[in-house]
Design an enzyme around this catalytic site. Sequence first.
Site, PDB file in Angstrom:
ATOM      1  N   THR A 141      -0.266   0.867   6.511  1.00  0.00           N
ATOM      2  CA  THR A 141      -0.013  -0.181   5.531  1.00  0.00           C
ATOM      3  C   THR A 141       0.292  -1.467   6.281  1.00  0.00           C
ATOM      4  O   THR A 141       1.083  -1.462   7.223  1.00  0.00           O
ATOM      5  CB  THR A 141       1.164   0.170   4.609  1.00  0.00           C
ATOM      6  OG1 THR A 141       1.509  -0.996   3.851  1.00  0.00           O
ATOM      7  CG2 THR A 141       2.390   0.600   5.399  1.00  0.00           C
ATOM      8  N   GLY A 142      -0.349  -2.547   5.871  1.00  0.00           N
ATOM      9  CA  GLY A 142      -0.083  -3.797   6.569  1.00  0.00           C
ATOM     10  C   GLY A 142      -1.152  -4.813   6.296  1.00  0.00           C
ATOM     11  O   GLY A 142      -1.905  -4.684   5.315  1.00  0.00           O
TER      12      GLY A 142
ATOM     13  N   GLY B   2      -4.325  -5.856   6.394  1.00  0.00           N
ATOM     14  CA  GLY B   2      -5.486  -5.003   6.590  1.00  0.00           C
ATOM     15  C   GLY B   2      -6.508  -5.511   7.590  1.00  0.00           C
ATOM     16  O   GLY B   2      -7.131  -4.725   8.304  1.00  0.00           O
TER      17      GLY B   2
ATOM     18  N   GLY C 255      -9.833  -4.328   2.323  1.00  0.00           N
ATOM     19  CA  GLY C 255      -8.873  -4.226   3.418  1.00  0.00           C
ATOM     20  C   GLY C 255      -9.042  -2.933   4.189  1.00  0.00           C
ATOM     21  O   GLY C 255     -10.102  -2.303   4.153  1.00  0.00           O
ATOM     22  N   ASP C 256      -7.998  -2.530   4.886  1.00  0.00           N
ATOM     23  CA  ASP C 256      -8.122  -1.354   5.747  1.00  0.00           C
ATOM     24  C   ASP C 256      -7.967  -0.033   4.997  1.00  0.00           C
ATOM     25  O   ASP C 256      -8.393   1.011   5.491  1.00  0.00           O
ATOM     26  CB  ASP C 256      -7.098  -1.417   6.887  1.00  0.00           C
ATOM     27  CG  ASP C 256      -5.666  -1.359   6.367  1.00  0.00           C
ATOM     28  OD1 ASP C 256      -5.378  -2.051   5.354  1.00  0.00           O
ATOM     29  OD2 ASP C 256      -4.840  -0.640   6.950  1.00  0.00           O
TER      30      ASP C 256
ATOM     31  N   ARG D  37     -12.986  -8.863  -1.329  1.00  0.00           N
ATOM     32  CA  ARG D  37     -12.344  -8.495  -0.064  1.00  0.00           C
ATOM     33  C   ARG D  37     -11.972  -7.009  -0.036  1.00  0.00           C
ATOM     34  O   ARG D  37     -11.406  -6.472  -0.975  1.00  0.00           O
ATOM     35  CB  ARG D  37     -11.079  -9.343   0.136  1.00  0.00           C
ATOM     36  CG  ARG D  37     -10.301  -9.028   1.407  1.00  0.00           C
ATOM     37  CD  ARG D  37      -9.051  -8.218   1.111  1.00  0.00           C
ATOM     38  NE  ARG D  37      -8.186  -8.092   2.286  1.00  0.00           N
ATOM     39  CZ  ARG D  37      -7.113  -7.294   2.337  1.00  0.00           C
ATOM     40  NH1 ARG D  37      -6.769  -6.571   1.300  1.00  0.00           N
ATOM     41  NH2 ARG D  37      -6.393  -7.224   3.427  1.00  0.00           N
TER      42      ARG D  37
ATOM     43  N   THR E 208       0.826  -1.203   0.000  1.00  0.00           N
ATOM     44  CA  THR E 208       0.000   0.000   0.000  1.00  0.00           C
ATOM     45  C   THR E 208       0.866   1.261   0.000  1.00  0.00           C
ATOM     46  O   THR E 208       1.974   1.248   0.507  1.00  0.00           O
ATOM     47  CB  THR E 208      -0.857  -0.029   1.283  1.00  0.00           C
ATOM     48  OG1 THR E 208      -1.655  -1.201   1.247  1.00  0.00           O
ATOM     49  CG2 THR E 208      -1.725   1.185   1.432  1.00  0.00           C
TER      50      THR E 208
END
Lengths: 347, 347
Positions: free
Chosen positions: A265-266, A268, A244-245, A242, A214
């Site tokens: 970033t990671g 999510g 994510g965050d 899906r 990200t």
Amino acid sequence: MQWKVLGLVAVALSISGATAMADESNLRIAIHGGAGTILRENLTPELEQAYRAKLEEALRAGYTVLTSGGTAVEAVQEAIVTMEDSPLFNAGKGAVFTHHKTNEMDASIMEGATLNAGAAAGVSTVRNPIRLAAAVMTQSSHVMLSGKGAEQFAASVGLQIVDPAYFWTERRWQQLLEVQKNDPQASVLSEHESDRAAVVPGGTRWPDDNKFGTVGAVALDKHGNLAAGTSTGGMTNKKYGRIGDSPVIGAGTYADNSAGAISATGHGEFFIRAAVAHDICARTLYRGVSLQKAADEVIMDKLVKMGGEGGIVGLDPAGNVVFSFNSTGMYRGFIDSTGKAHTAIFR
Amino acid sequence: MQWKVLGLVAVALSISGATAMADESNLRIAIHGGAGTILRENLTPELEQAYRAKLEEALRAGYTVLTSGGTAVEAVQEAIVTMEDSPLFNAGKGAVFTHHKTNEMDASIMEGATLNAGAAAGVSTVRNPIRLAAAVMTQSSHVMLSGKGAEQFAASVGLQIVDPAYFWTERRWQQLLEVQKNDPQASVLSEHESDRAAVVPGGTRWPDDNKFGTVGAVALDKHGNLAAGTSTGGMTNKKYGRIGDSPVIGAGTYADNSAGAISATGHGEFFIRAAVAHDICARTLYRGVSLQKAADEVIMDKLVKMGGEGGIVGLDPAGNVVFSFNSTGMYRGFIDSTGKAHTAIFR
């Protein structure tokens, strides 16, 4: 995890010359280009140089907005667009492929002065998802749009629409094939799988950013306003629509002038469950701890205990740059009070 | 805004008879069926009775799970399923129509003990979206799924799939026609428009829940674990794949055993920007104020200043029930420590 940021040293004039504005030392921008298992042995000197150069270009794109009197929201967009237009990062042009061999991108942006926010999830035809997030914020009555509807909105406000093939890159395609060869049902990569995916057939070795690649930016403008933005292609081989965050306000992105601006970033799923971006701001706001301490509590302790890998870039209202990540690396950079750009990748 | 909850009076046995468990006084469930401009003059005595009866039925469905030794997550699901299966509420069977004459539903659920969470956005074929959210939480590695992909996942785990026509109801259809007649471009109703929409041709008068008629539940089980869940049809005439706060963990739903469980209903865009559910938990956790005080700060002050209408239902770890809403009404109810159900609609 924080670089020492120079104080408000009034040297801006000596760098930028006569056109510099008196308050340039208060302007700040910081970015990330994703976190993950980024190891020096997986990154050739040439590739490291390419990443650093693109990070600096993104920083400059955002900083130029700020020194020209633009807003933090505009600066965040320009920095992120630079990374979205590069194949190096998992966002825009370099987005990873889904299980169905498409590219489905998410982005969000938030303005600290007003708590205005915009987000888009699952778009495949919008060249710069961060511009769509900004348009949702400023040109719609909504905060979050998704899928085909979000693409229709993007077209209706004149954003650049591209053929989905624009997002095809050899590197991401090979990553998908590699992952699907090893586990056709996988929609989340295990550590082991992502290690395999890091070696692209033909010998080109890429760092492991197909999970967490990200991009994001935070900025502080001449009005003292903060903004944060995040953009992503999500996870290689993701399915079932899906999300994510990154497009979730409070998880991947949050900005509040009274607390700070955060882009994450990671992995999510963990970042949503921990409400990472908002939790960092809340700890600062309600407990009075620094944004760096709040970020470290969430990223280096809470998330680690939950098993969530990744990191954040942040800015507090005074312009202090914050980085915190529990992965081996995070592409990152900032411009200090003298206008000098700093970039880094490894811990 | 809080009913006086009876203390841990050990009268459960006298109500439930010999099969009652000794710790029933610690079990708790509370629900909402949406907030909005609900005025007594817009609600006939018969309709008020119908709402109250269905609220009590939902409470009983959840409470029975708890007294049978089930988890808070299961109790939240059963209470919400009861409301989803009723045409009275804007969720499941009674979901409002989108601009494109479809029904697109969102839901989320969260477990306070683990911070596990699941959510689904924009599904049109899943009879009970809250069950999909729960399945995402427990049977996928993701937190948030959307659109057709979420529906595929629902089918893959054996959830009940229905023809989209299942969600057609005369009341919601007339509401859509009324709104589109007045403003074919509107995707968010103004107060004025929603007032007009409240009168359905034919003379049946319905309260204004086409904007904020989300349903939600919070529960505390015998293990002392909290859970929260929320389900909605969104806003009448919404377009562009709009996602509100209901499926956004941290905005419409949050549960953390160390703070509380919250389910929100209201003008979702504001609830996302204010990260309502997480912010209430964070104020409790980091400032030590009661969940009721934290909720009132967010709902009655912060949101009011932002212009955001709606409310929440909450439970703290000790089982204290919290209601807070800045609208004229909120369908709501809870079961107290003696097993008695309480329902209310107006302020």
